[in-house]
Enzyme design. Structure first.
Site, PDB file in Angstrom:
ATOM      1  N   ARG A 131     -21.542  21.280 -21.721  1.00 26.20           N
ATOM      2  CA  ARG A 131     -20.086  21.081 -21.749  1.00 26.20           C
ATOM      3  C   ARG A 131     -19.679  19.764 -22.387  1.00 26.20           C
ATOM      4  NH1 ARG A 131     -15.956  22.765 -17.547  1.00 26.20           N
ATOM      5  NH2 ARG A 131     -16.420  20.719 -16.678  1.00 26.20           N
ATOM      6  N   CYS A 154      -1.060 -14.927  -4.280  1.00 29.88           N
ATOM      7  CA  CYS A 154      -2.267 -14.186  -3.880  1.00 29.88           C
ATOM      8  C   CYS A 154      -2.717 -14.584  -2.481  1.00 29.88           C
ATOM      9  CB  CYS A 154      -3.374 -14.454  -4.895  1.00 29.88           C
ATOM     10  SG  CYS A 154      -4.971 -13.843  -4.343  1.00 29.88           S
ATOM     11  N   HIS A 158      -8.968 -17.124  -9.209  1.00 25.46           N
ATOM     12  CA  HIS A 158      -8.272 -15.836  -9.180  1.00 25.46           C
ATOM     13  C   HIS A 158      -8.483 -15.021 -10.453  1.00 25.46           C
ATOM     14  CE1 HIS A 158      -4.938 -13.244  -7.790  1.00 25.46           C
ATOM     15  NE2 HIS A 158      -4.594 -13.173  -9.064  1.00 25.46           N
ATOM     16  N   HIS A 182      -8.065 -10.537  -7.197  1.00 29.04           N
ATOM     17  CA  HIS A 182      -8.862 -11.727  -6.863  1.00 29.04           C
ATOM     18  C   HIS A 182     -10.296 -11.266  -6.526  1.00 29.04           C
ATOM     19  CE1 HIS A 182      -8.973 -15.969  -5.368  1.00 29.04           C
ATOM     20  NE2 HIS A 182     -10.130 -15.489  -4.960  1.00 29.04           N
ATOM     21  N   GLN A 205     -15.810  -6.744   0.842  1.00 26.20           N
ATOM     22  CA  GLN A 205     -15.526  -6.551   2.270  1.00 26.20           C
ATOM     23  C   GLN A 205     -16.814  -6.269   3.026  1.00 26.20           C
ATOM     24  OE1 GLN A 205     -12.252  -4.142   3.598  1.00 26.20           O
ATOM     25  NE2 GLN A 205     -11.543  -3.811   1.515  1.00 26.20           N
ATOM     26  N   PHE A 243     -11.994  13.224 -12.055  1.00 26.54           N
ATOM     27  CA  PHE A 243     -11.419  13.674 -10.789  1.00 26.54           C
ATOM     28  C   PHE A 243     -12.433  14.535 -10.063  1.00 26.54           C
ATOM     29  CE2 PHE A 243      -7.645  12.791 -13.332  1.00 26.54           C
ATOM     30  CZ  PHE A 243      -6.922  12.012 -12.439  1.00 26.54           C
TER      31      PHE A 243
HETATM   32  P1  H2U Z   1      -9.134  -4.156  -0.992  1.00 24.04           P
HETATM   33  O1  H2U Z   1     -10.152  -4.928  -1.692  1.00 24.04           O
HETATM   34  O2  H2U Z   1      -9.637  -2.774  -0.731  1.00 24.04           O
HETATM   35  O3  H2U Z   1      -7.793  -4.165  -1.581  1.00 24.04           O
HETATM   36  O4  H2U Z   1      -8.991  -4.885   0.400  1.00 24.04           O
HETATM   37  C1  H2U Z   1      -8.440  -6.122   0.627  1.00 24.04           C
HETATM   38  C2  H2U Z   1      -8.474  -6.302   2.126  1.00 24.04           C
HETATM   39  O5  H2U Z   1      -7.784  -7.481   2.483  1.00 24.04           O
HETATM   40  C3  H2U Z   1      -7.801  -5.151   2.860  1.00 24.04           C
HETATM   41  O6  H2U Z   1      -8.768  -4.537   3.678  1.00 24.04           O
HETATM   42  C4  H2U Z   1      -7.148  -7.288   3.719  1.00 24.04           C
HETATM   43  C5  H2U Z   1      -6.719  -5.819   3.687  1.00 24.04           C
HETATM   44  O7  H2U Z   1      -6.685  -5.304   4.983  1.00 24.04           O
HETATM   45  N1  H2U Z   1      -6.076  -8.245   3.849  1.00 24.04           N
HETATM   46  C6  H2U Z   1      -6.117  -9.208   4.824  1.00 24.04           C
HETATM   47  O8  H2U Z   1      -7.037  -9.233   5.629  1.00 24.04           O
HETATM   48  N2  H2U Z   1      -5.132 -10.155   4.886  1.00 24.04           N
HETATM   49  C7  H2U Z   1      -4.067 -10.191   4.060  1.00 24.04           C
HETATM   50  O9  H2U Z   1      -3.247 -11.082   4.151  1.00 24.04           O
HETATM   51  C8  H2U Z   1      -3.879  -9.126   3.044  1.00 24.04           C
HETATM   52  C9  H2U Z   1      -4.992  -8.142   2.906  1.00 24.04           C
HETATM   53 ZN    ZN Z   2      -6.214 -15.116  -5.884  1.00 23.42          ZN
END
Ligand code: H2U
Ligand code: ZN
Length: 348
Positions: A28, A52, A115, A166, A170, A314
């Protein structure tokens, strides 16, 4: 009939880590593509963004303030999916309605105070600081008796649902071993008991001999497109030595992990000349108090892009109802990735 050839004929491939299959339809990828292909114009970000919530010295949404950190910084997620003080208990109403309490800790890790950066643009020396923080968090969280698994990951790019450019990752540390690593624990254990080696050391040995899907390697790690990849440019980083977790790595190996993380993400950015989105994460031994000689440290990268900076794959239709499917083969994807410049496109 001609002889079956997995480079040409439709087939399914087995993922020995999860026990699942992927449908591959190489014929494909020869069909014409008529969708639009746009070049994405990325705006240049400042080194510090006053808006930020991850930049050093800034206020987060909950009102807490980040310190003026100069390299890496970890804090407890203000909107944690898992909480520490969840009451213990379970619910069941017959075989069909079951629920169990789940508790844990969620953290956010800032990779750099800058950042404007992303991993492929950071120095190996600074990525090494991220690796060291992963080690520290894995140890501290994993040592807690109520934590059975420490999942370290990075969600990059708004198409992966990442809320902020930024550079950050996690950690979700849970009481129970989550689904994906629980499958990988079972399959690796079965393999280790049968063969006496970790599954991934035998796999890596053959991959290195064949050299069809290898992207880049250094003294301690290999980055490759796994034989069973589902996402078009899915990859894995595998440690050459059979270590079960980050804490078993030597200092040189930790630097090599930083080095290969950078090399692989530079390739990714160069593929469509865009900051390449993905979800990536480390898979390593659970911290459930058991011995895990079967576990072999690795990192998965699951990128959603298919054929340009804006055309995404997707997972729909047959893939939701039947089984995941891909057109471009793992070998084809590896060939495209490894032919790319090793220098980030912004600095070429
Ligand atoms: P992402 O990378 O998936 O966007 O996650 C950023 C995390 O940052 C997200 O789990 C946390 C969100 O809950 N967060 C904080 O802990 N404090 C903040 O002020 C904003 C976002
Ligand atoms: Zn930043």
């Amino acid at each position: 009939m001609d002889k079956f050839d997995y480079i040409e004929n439709p087939h399914r491939r087995y993922n020995p880590l999860t026990g699942e299959w992927v449908l591959v339809s190489p014929h494909r990828s020869k069909r014409p593509w008529q969708g639009q292909v746009e070049k994405i114009v990325e705006e240049k970000r400042p080194s510090h963004d006053p808006e930020c919530y991850l930049c050093s010295g800034n206020e987060r949404i909950g009102g807490e303030k980040n310190p003026n950190y100069d390299d890496v910084y970890a804090f407890q997620n203000d909107f944690s999916a898992l909480l520490q003080d969840t009451p213990k208990g379970e619910f069941s109403d017959g075989d069909l309605f079951r629920a169990e309490c789940e508790s844990g800790v969620c953290k956010v890790i800032c990779f750099s105070p800058d950042h404007s950066l992303t991993v492929p643009e950071m120095s190996v020396e600074n990525i090494r600081k991220v690796v060291d923080l992963w080690c520290k968090e894995y140890k501290e969280l994993g040592d807690r008796k109520e934590i059975g698994y420490v999942q370290i990951f990075e969600n990059k790019g708004s198409i992966m649902g990442c809320s902020n450019p930024h550079p950050h990752g996690q950690i979700w540390a849970s009481g129970l071993v989550p689904l994906e690593t629980s499958k990988e624990t079972d399959t690796q254990k079965e393999y280790f008991e049968k063969h006496g080696n970790t599954m991934l050391s035998d796999y890596l040995k053959t991959e290195l001999e064949k050299d069809e899907r290898i992207l880049v390697e250094n003294d301690s790690f290999v980055a490759l497109v796994p034989f069973w990849a589902v996402w078009p440019f899915e990859t894995m980083i595998i440690s050459k030595r059979a270590v079960s977790n980050l804490l078993e790595l030597t200092s040189e190996e930790k630097t090599d992990l930083a080095d290969i993380y950078k090399k692989l993400t530079v390739m990714y950015d160069n593929l469509f000349e865009v900051s390449f989105a993905y979800s990536a994460g480390l898979h390593q031994a659970p911290t459930d108090g058991e011995e895990h000689h079967e576990w072999h440290l690795h990192m998965h990268f699951y990128p959603p892009l298919l054929r340009s900076a804006s055309v995404k794959k997707f997972m729909v239709g047959y893939e939701m109802l039947g089984t995941p499917q891909r057109d471009i083969t793992a070998e084809g994807a590896a060939k495209r990735l490894k032919e790319l410049s090793k220098v980030h496109y912004k600095y070429q």
